[in-house]
Motif scaffolding. Structure first.
Motif, PDB file in Angstrom:
ATOM      1  N   THR A 211       4.429   8.918  -9.444  1.00 31.93           N
ATOM      2  CA  THR A 211       4.775   7.492  -9.375  1.00 31.93           C
ATOM      3  C   THR A 211       3.547   6.648  -9.066  1.00 31.93           C
ATOM      4  N   VAL A 212       2.782   7.023  -8.034  1.00 36.08           N
ATOM      5  CA  VAL A 212       1.610   6.200  -7.688  1.00 36.08           C
ATOM      6  C   VAL A 212       0.560   6.236  -8.790  1.00 36.08           C
ATOM      7  N   GLN A 213       0.451   7.340  -9.503  1.00 36.27           N
ATOM      8  CA  GLN A 213      -0.513   7.400 -10.613  1.00 36.27           C
ATOM      9  C   GLN A 213      -0.115   6.421 -11.707  1.00 36.27           C
ATOM     10  N   ASN A 214       1.181   6.261 -11.937  1.00 39.79           N
ATOM     11  CA  ASN A 214       1.659   5.328 -12.957  1.00 39.79           C
ATOM     12  C   ASN A 214       1.586   3.869 -12.507  1.00 39.79           C
ATOM     13  N   LEU A 215       1.681   3.625 -11.205  1.00 37.59           N
ATOM     14  CA  LEU A 215       1.649   2.256 -10.687  1.00 37.59           C
ATOM     15  C   LEU A 215       0.238   1.770 -10.361  1.00 37.59           C
TER      16      LEU A 215
ATOM     17  N   LEU B 272       0.861  -1.170   0.000  1.00 40.33           N
ATOM     18  CA  LEU B 272       0.000   0.000   0.000  1.00 40.33           C
ATOM     19  C   LEU B 272       0.903   1.227   0.000  1.00 40.33           C
ATOM     20  N   LEU B 273       0.766   2.051  -1.027  1.00 39.43           N
ATOM     21  CA  LEU B 273       1.594   3.249  -1.156  1.00 39.43           C
ATOM     22  C   LEU B 273       0.791   4.498  -0.838  1.00 39.43           C
ATOM     23  N   ILE B 274       1.417   5.392  -0.094  1.00 37.34           N
ATOM     24  CA  ILE B 274       0.877   6.732   0.115  1.00 37.34           C
ATOM     25  C   ILE B 274       2.018   7.690  -0.214  1.00 37.34           C
TER      26      ILE B 274
END
Length: 153
Positions: free
Chosen positions: A97-101, A78-80
């Motif tokens: 980064t999270v938008q791409n992952l 879980l990324l924040i």
């Protein structure tokens, strides 16, 4: 060592008593002192890998190294993202980064701490639903990851 991520550490600390499991946090140089989880400023790489292998879910800022480690050991993550507008980073590359992952198998994203409880529950459900991998498959996956990351077996 990076700056601390007090916003994430405090949010997880508040949720920790309701998780029913041991929670270990690598806090960095933050100022918030967790009350409900084991806190360490830093964790050596080999110990970190051992903790990842034993864990049910990894919660992290959007650092690629941690994402790769979670994938190598088939652990949901879980990324924040650290955010520039909160003074947590020099720019918003972690948001990008999270938008791409987002949407990848075993990877969850919470854009802020209000989303954490639901995303943690979702991540823990992934762990319990995941079929156990054979030791041979684990060895093969580890060897492939080692080759990809370091170019050697």
């Amino acid at each position: 060592m990076q700056l601390g991520f007090d916003r994430l550490i405090e949010a997880v600390d508040k949720l920790a008593p309701d998780l029913g499991m041991k929670v270990i946090a690598q806090t960095g140089k933050g100022t918030y002192q967790p009350k409900n989880m084991i806190a360490r400023v830093s964790i050596a790489p080999a110990e970190f890998e051992n903790l990842v292998q034993e864990s049910q879910l990894i919660i992290s800022h959007a650092g690629i190294g941690t994402v790769l480690t979670a994938q190598r050991f088939s652990k949901p993550i879980l990324l924040i993202p650290r955010r520039f507008d909160h003074g947590e980073h020099r720019n918003d590359h972690q948001v990008a980064t999270v938008q791409n992952l987002r949407g990848r198998a075993g990877l969850l994203v919470a854009m802020d701490e209000a989303e954490l409880a639901a995303k943690i529950a979702e991540g823990l459900a992934l762990t319990s639903a995941r079929p156990q991998m054979s030791s041979t498959a684990k060895q093969l996956r580890s060897a492939i990851a080692e080759f990809i990351e370091h170019g050697e077996l």
